[in-house]
Design a protein around this motif. Structure first.
Motif, PDB file in Angstrom:
ATOM      1  N   LYS A 165      -4.796  -2.336   7.728  1.00 16.73           N
ATOM      2  CA  LYS A 165      -5.453  -3.268   6.213  1.00 16.73           C
ATOM      3  C   LYS A 165      -5.728  -2.528   4.617  1.00 16.73           C
ATOM      4  CE  LYS A 165      -8.771  -6.596   8.901  1.00 16.73           C
ATOM      5  NZ  LYS A 165     -10.159  -6.596   9.100  1.00 16.73           N
ATOM      6  N   MET A 166      -5.908  -0.977   5.263  1.00 15.03           N
ATOM      7  CA  MET A 166      -6.193   0.180   4.186  1.00 15.03           C
ATOM      8  C   MET A 166      -4.286   0.090   3.406  1.00 15.03           C
ATOM      9  SD  MET A 166      -8.393   1.534   3.188  1.00 15.03           S
ATOM     10  CE  MET A 166      -9.542   2.622   4.382  1.00 15.03           C
ATOM     11  N   ARG A 171      -2.685  -2.082   3.492  1.00 15.09           N
ATOM     12  CA  ARG A 171      -2.231  -3.772   2.546  1.00 15.09           C
ATOM     13  C   ARG A 171      -2.712  -2.912   0.960  1.00 15.09           C
ATOM     14  NH1 ARG A 171      -2.090  -5.390   7.390  1.00 15.09           N
ATOM     15  NH2 ARG A 171      -4.377  -5.900   7.423  1.00 15.09           N
ATOM     16  N   VAL A 172      -4.209  -2.830   1.109  1.00  7.55           N
ATOM     17  CA  VAL A 172      -4.921  -3.141  -0.362  1.00  7.55           C
ATOM     18  C   VAL A 172      -4.376  -2.253  -0.815  1.00  7.55           C
ATOM     19  CG1 VAL A 172      -7.193  -2.626  -0.771  1.00  7.55           C
ATOM     20  CG2 VAL A 172      -6.792  -4.151   1.498  1.00  7.55           C
ATOM     21  N   LEU A 202     -13.437   2.286  -1.987  1.00  2.00           N
ATOM     22  CA  LEU A 202     -12.897   1.450  -0.898  1.00  2.00           C
ATOM     23  C   LEU A 202     -13.378   3.424   0.068  1.00  2.00           C
ATOM     24  CD1 LEU A 202      -9.722   0.416  -0.607  1.00  2.00           C
ATOM     25  CD2 LEU A 202     -11.041  -1.025  -0.039  1.00  2.00           C
ATOM     26  N   GLN A 221     -14.112  -5.646   0.764  1.00  2.00           N
ATOM     27  CA  GLN A 221     -13.039  -5.800   0.242  1.00  2.00           C
ATOM     28  C   GLN A 221     -11.841  -5.945   1.685  1.00  2.00           C
ATOM     29  OE1 GLN A 221     -10.783  -3.878  -3.169  1.00  2.00           O
ATOM     30  NE2 GLN A 221     -12.812  -2.628  -3.009  1.00  2.00           N
ATOM     31  N   LEU A 222     -11.976  -4.982   2.907  1.00  2.00           N
ATOM     32  CA  LEU A 222     -11.391  -4.671   4.108  1.00  2.00           C
ATOM     33  C   LEU A 222     -11.979  -6.510   4.833  1.00  2.00           C
ATOM     34  CD1 LEU A 222     -10.995  -1.462   5.036  1.00  2.00           C
ATOM     35  CD2 LEU A 222      -9.676  -2.940   3.518  1.00  2.00           C
ATOM     36  N   GLN A 223     -12.719  -7.147   4.351  1.00  2.00           N
ATOM     37  CA  GLN A 223     -13.227  -7.899   5.603  1.00  2.00           C
ATOM     38  C   GLN A 223     -12.971  -7.307   6.641  1.00  2.00           C
ATOM     39  OE1 GLN A 223     -11.067 -10.917   5.207  1.00  2.00           O
ATOM     40  NE2 GLN A 223     -11.981 -11.771   3.337  1.00  2.00           N
TER      41      GLN A 223
END
Length: 279
Positions: A235-236, A238-239, A112, A131-133
């Motif tokens: 998002k970051m 969560r991933v 990322l 990965q983050l769409q």
């Protein structure tokens, strides 16, 4: 040549770099976000830009040799189209920036990651996109943030903050990658002390905050929703399972970053609305 002679040469070189580059300056205009801090520079901008251009070329050549560079034409065009809108609005912070020798490439990697070296050398990793769409607005937020580091010349400024570094070590060879997160598999680029100090040393939280604020303004001026920077970091978080990736290990926490972004995304909202109406 003896050790004493070599030491003298290193000291003379360091003195020359300091003499040509040392100054207290403001690299950018304050913009709507009000980033207005004087910076101390100990090396010339040209010196840092030369190191960056060399390192970037080597990293991209290594990626190409491994067939990791711009493998998806549509994806590459998408990233370059966003950059094409962001680059002109850099003039709001410094008039010379739109004329830099910009380069934009996409590297196939699970990381990322994205970065912009001094002088406008950009790389975006496919892991960030996939990965983050990631949406276009979010990607503009990432790229705006990285471009902001280059506009503010944070890499060059880090040289001035590296006090107490052994001269020989500082002026010796170093491997690029730790700062930008360039995959070691893409090759090892020996670029010397300026590269070491400007690229490898982690950004301070102050630098990150400046880049966040300028980044949302760049996105807004280019017609991208500045609030997307908030959804990006959500998002970051969560991933990453609540922990930032390694390349963000010294960056502000997600919570404090998002709180600051909410304030400044709102501040530049009129710029976004004006840009949308003009398109």
């Amino acid at each position: 040549m003896g050790i004493g002679s070599w030491s003298s040469c290193w000291l003379l070189l360091l003195a020359g770099l300091i003499a040509t580059g040392c100054a207290t300056t403001r690299t950018t205009s304050a913009g709507r976000v009000g980033v207005d801090r004087e910076q101390t520079m100990l090396v010339s901008s040209a010196e840092v830009d030369r190191s960056a251009a060399k390192a970037y070329q080597e990293a991209m050549q290594a990626a190409q040799s491994k067939k990791l560079l711009n493998r998806d034409a549509q994806q590459t065009e998408r990233v370059r189209a966003i950059a094409k809108r962001l680059i002109p609005v850099t003039a709001a912070f410094r008039a010379d920036a739109p004329g830099w020798k910009w380069e934009v490439n996409v590297v196939s990697s699970k990381e990322l990651n994205a970065w912009c070296m001094p002088g406008g050398k950009i790389a975006v990793y496919t892991g960030l996109i996939e990965q983050l769409q990631i949406t276009d607005d979010e990607l503009a937020g990432v790229m705006g943030h990285e471009i902001a580091h280059a506009l503010r010349e944070h890499g060059r400024e880090k040289v001035g903050q590296a006090t107490g570094v052994n001269v020989a070590a500082a002026l010796g060879g170093a491997l690029i990658g730790a700062y930008f997160g360039v995959d070691a598999g893409l090759g090892q680029s020996v670029i010397g002390s300026v590269g070491d100090l400007a690229f490898m040393r982690p950004n301070s939280r102050a630098f990150e905050q400046e880049a966040d604020r300028i980044g949302v303004e760049l996105a807004a001026r280019a017609g991208y929703d500045p609030s997307a920077a908030i959804t990006l970091w959500e998002k970051m978080g969560r991933v990453a399972g609540g922990q930032p990736p390694q390349w963000l290990s010294t960056h502000p926490s997600h919570e404090s970053r998002i709180a600051d972004l909410r304030v400044y995304a709102q501040r530049v909202q009129p710029l976004y609305l004006a840009a949308r109406q003009a398109r």
